[in-house]
Design an enzyme around this catalytic site. Structure first.
Site, PDB file in Angstrom:
ATOM      1  CB  CYS A 120      -2.030 -14.192 -11.429  1.00 30.33           C
ATOM      2  SG  CYS A 120      -3.073 -12.852 -12.068  1.00 30.33           S
ATOM      3  CB  CYS A 130      -4.895 -10.786 -14.067  1.00 28.16           C
ATOM      4  SG  CYS A 130      -4.437  -9.648 -12.731  1.00 28.16           S
ATOM      5  CE  LYS A 196      -6.737 -10.055  -6.951  1.00 27.03           C
ATOM      6  NZ  LYS A 196      -5.646 -10.599  -7.752  1.00 27.03           N
ATOM      7  NE  ARG A 206      -2.473  -4.007  -8.093  1.00 25.30           N
ATOM      8  CZ  ARG A 206      -3.602  -3.463  -8.490  1.00 25.30           C
ATOM      9  NH1 ARG A 206      -3.613  -2.219  -8.928  1.00 25.30           N
ATOM     10  NH2 ARG A 206      -4.717  -4.157  -8.457  1.00 25.30           N
ATOM     11  CD  GLU A 234     -17.051 -13.951  -9.950  1.00 28.01           C
ATOM     12  OE1 GLU A 234     -16.649 -15.110 -10.114  1.00 28.01           O
ATOM     13  OE2 GLU A 234     -16.846 -13.035 -10.772  1.00 28.01           O
ATOM     14  CE  LYS A 249      -5.672 -10.371  -3.111  1.00 26.22           C
ATOM     15  NZ  LYS A 249      -4.927 -10.823  -4.231  1.00 26.22           N
ATOM     16  CB  SER A 275       0.058  -5.793   0.440  1.00 26.01           C
ATOM     17  OG  SER A 275      -0.769  -5.218  -0.554  1.00 26.01           O
ATOM     18  CE1 TYR A 314       2.171 -10.753   1.692  1.00 25.52           C
ATOM     19  CE2 TYR A 314       0.139  -9.585   2.236  1.00 25.52           C
ATOM     20  CZ  TYR A 314       0.961 -10.181   1.308  1.00 25.52           C
ATOM     21  OH  TYR A 314       0.579 -10.220  -0.006  1.00 25.52           O
TER      22      TYR A 314
HETATM   23  C1  PBG Z   1      -2.226 -10.845  -8.531  1.00 25.47           C
HETATM   24  C2  PBG Z   1      -2.481 -10.677  -7.082  1.00 25.47           C
HETATM   25  C3  PBG Z   1      -2.644  -9.487  -6.365  1.00 25.47           C
HETATM   26  C4  PBG Z   1      -2.705  -9.858  -5.022  1.00 25.47           C
HETATM   27  C5  PBG Z   1      -2.627 -11.241  -4.968  1.00 25.47           C
HETATM   28  N1  PBG Z   1      -2.521 -11.725  -6.254  1.00 25.47           N
HETATM   29  C6  PBG Z   1      -2.634  -8.073  -6.757  1.00 25.47           C
HETATM   30  C7  PBG Z   1      -3.537  -7.568  -7.775  1.00 25.47           C
HETATM   31  O1  PBG Z   1      -4.544  -8.154  -8.156  1.00 25.47           O
HETATM   32  O2  PBG Z   1      -3.190  -6.477  -8.267  1.00 25.47           O
HETATM   33  C8  PBG Z   1      -2.799  -8.913  -3.864  1.00 25.47           C
HETATM   34  C9  PBG Z   1      -2.216  -9.393  -2.581  1.00 25.47           C
HETATM   35  C10 PBG Z   1      -1.949  -8.341  -1.586  1.00 25.47           C
HETATM   36  O3  PBG Z   1      -2.222  -7.136  -1.774  1.00 25.47           O
HETATM   37  O4  PBG Z   1      -1.422  -8.711  -0.523  1.00 25.47           O
HETATM   38  N2  PBG Z   1      -3.314 -10.994  -9.344  1.00 25.47           N
END
Ligand code: PBG
Length: 328
Positions: A120, A130, A196, A206, A234, A249, A275, A314
């Site tokens: 990314c 991104c 996503k 973030r 998608e 996700k 997260s 995690y």
């Molecule tokens: C980056 C990315 C993100 C996550 C994985 N790759 C954050 C976003 O899109 O802002 C999130 C992972 C997580 O929250 O654990 N593009």
């Protein structure tokens, strides 16, 4: 036939029966552990919003990856936390950057552990989006593709076992596949973040990845949480473009999407327990309101039951150890 002839409890009356009747298995082999790489030596910077998670320098990442491997986790997913940022995210494609360094270090020490690299631009751009951004603040789709392809090729050339584009630009899987094939990296799979969502559950990440957008939000490229047909669209598009695994996700709030994507494609489906999903369990457990271990394993089992073949979480290492203690 119904009660009293039907008694579903007959198959629940002992551990052996429950084991025999169990429809879903959660095993360590299904789990991928995300790791955040920083520059320097012997550095571990805790992420306050994600208890138990730290940004780690390359040497410390190798130790963490080794501990995960020992616990039975088959792979890790690397995110670079980059210090140099510019308009085009050029640090992300630096062959000597922290991510390629970490890939090489882990693969030389742990050749059997899978190393996936997130692809990314948000961690490497000064605006935090991104993809590339125009003067007018618009995220450019097609201009971003060669840049993303170059980043992916950099990680694959460093020895990554898979590249995982998370940018949500249209056409990036095809662009990455072409670039990898042109560079004799046709053996490297693409794990595509196909569905996503523009989710509030990424907040703690973030902070961990220093990747929040400086202006605006990601709703112009990440998906609307209200949509599920679009997720199937998608996923099918990404498979057509050459994705080897498609990912949904976040996971817990999108279990219906995991199921629909599972039913629509023939390749493995991954789900990312993100997260915010992790931090919520941690916070409630810390307050003494829930049993962390039981809740985490229940959520991960639910994600598997919904249809995920692979879970990025995690909790990967902890869950692997807990499952072992539970005799699974
Ligand atoms: C980056 C990315 C993100 C996550 C994985 N790759 C954050 C976003 O899109 O802002 C999130 C992972 C997580 O929250 O654990 N593009």
């Amino acid at each position: 036939m119904s009660f009293p002839a039907e008694r579903p409890r007959r198959l629940r009356q002992s551990p052996a029966w429950r084991r025999l009747a169990r429809e879903t298995e959660l095993t360590a082999g299904d789990l991928i552990l995300p790791l955040f790489v920083i520059a320097g030596r012997n550095r571990a910077v805790p992420v306050p919003s994600m208890p138990g998670v730290s940004q780690l320098s390359v040497d410390r990442i190798v130790a963490e990856a080794e501990a995960a491997a020992k616990a039975g986790v088959p792979g890790v997913l690397l995110f670079g936390v980059l210090e140099q940022k510019d308009a085009t995210g050029s640090a992300a494609a630096d062959p000597d950057g922290v991510v390629p360094q970490a890939i090489r270090a882990i693969k030389s020490r742990l050749p059997d552990l899978l190393v996936w690299a997130d692809v990314c631009l948000c961690g490497a751009t000064d605006h935090g989006h991104c993809g590339l951004v125009s003067e007018a603040g618009v995220v450019h789709n097609d201009e971003s593709l060669p840049v993303l392809a170059r980043v992916a090729a950099t990680y694959a050339a460093a020895g990554a076992d898979a590249v995982a584009p998370s940018d949500m630009m249209d056409g990036r899987v095809a662009a990455i596949r072409r670039e990898l094939d042109a560079r004799e990296l046709s053996h490297v799979p693409i794990v595509s973040y196909a569905a996503k969502y523009a989710s509030a559950f990424y907040g703690p990440f973030r902070e961990a990845a220093d990747s929040a957008p400086a202006f605006g939000d990601r709703r112009g490229y990440q998906m609307d949480p209200a949509n599920a047909n679009e997720a199937v669209r998608e996923a099918l598009l990404d498979v057509e473009e050459g994705a080897d695994i498609v990912m949904v996700k976040p996971a817990s709030a999108y279990l219906d999407v995991v199921r629909r994507v599972r039913d629509a494609v023939r390749c493995p489906v991954a789900a990312y327990h993100v997260s915010g999903e992790y931090s919520m369990i941690k916070a409630a457990a810390k307050a003494g309101w829930i049993d962390e271990r039981a809740v985490a394993l229940e959520v991960l089992t639910g994600i598997r039951r919904a249809g995920a073949d692979v879970i990025v979480t995690y909790y990967a290492q902890d869950a692997a150890l807990w499952l072992r203690e539970n005799g699974r």
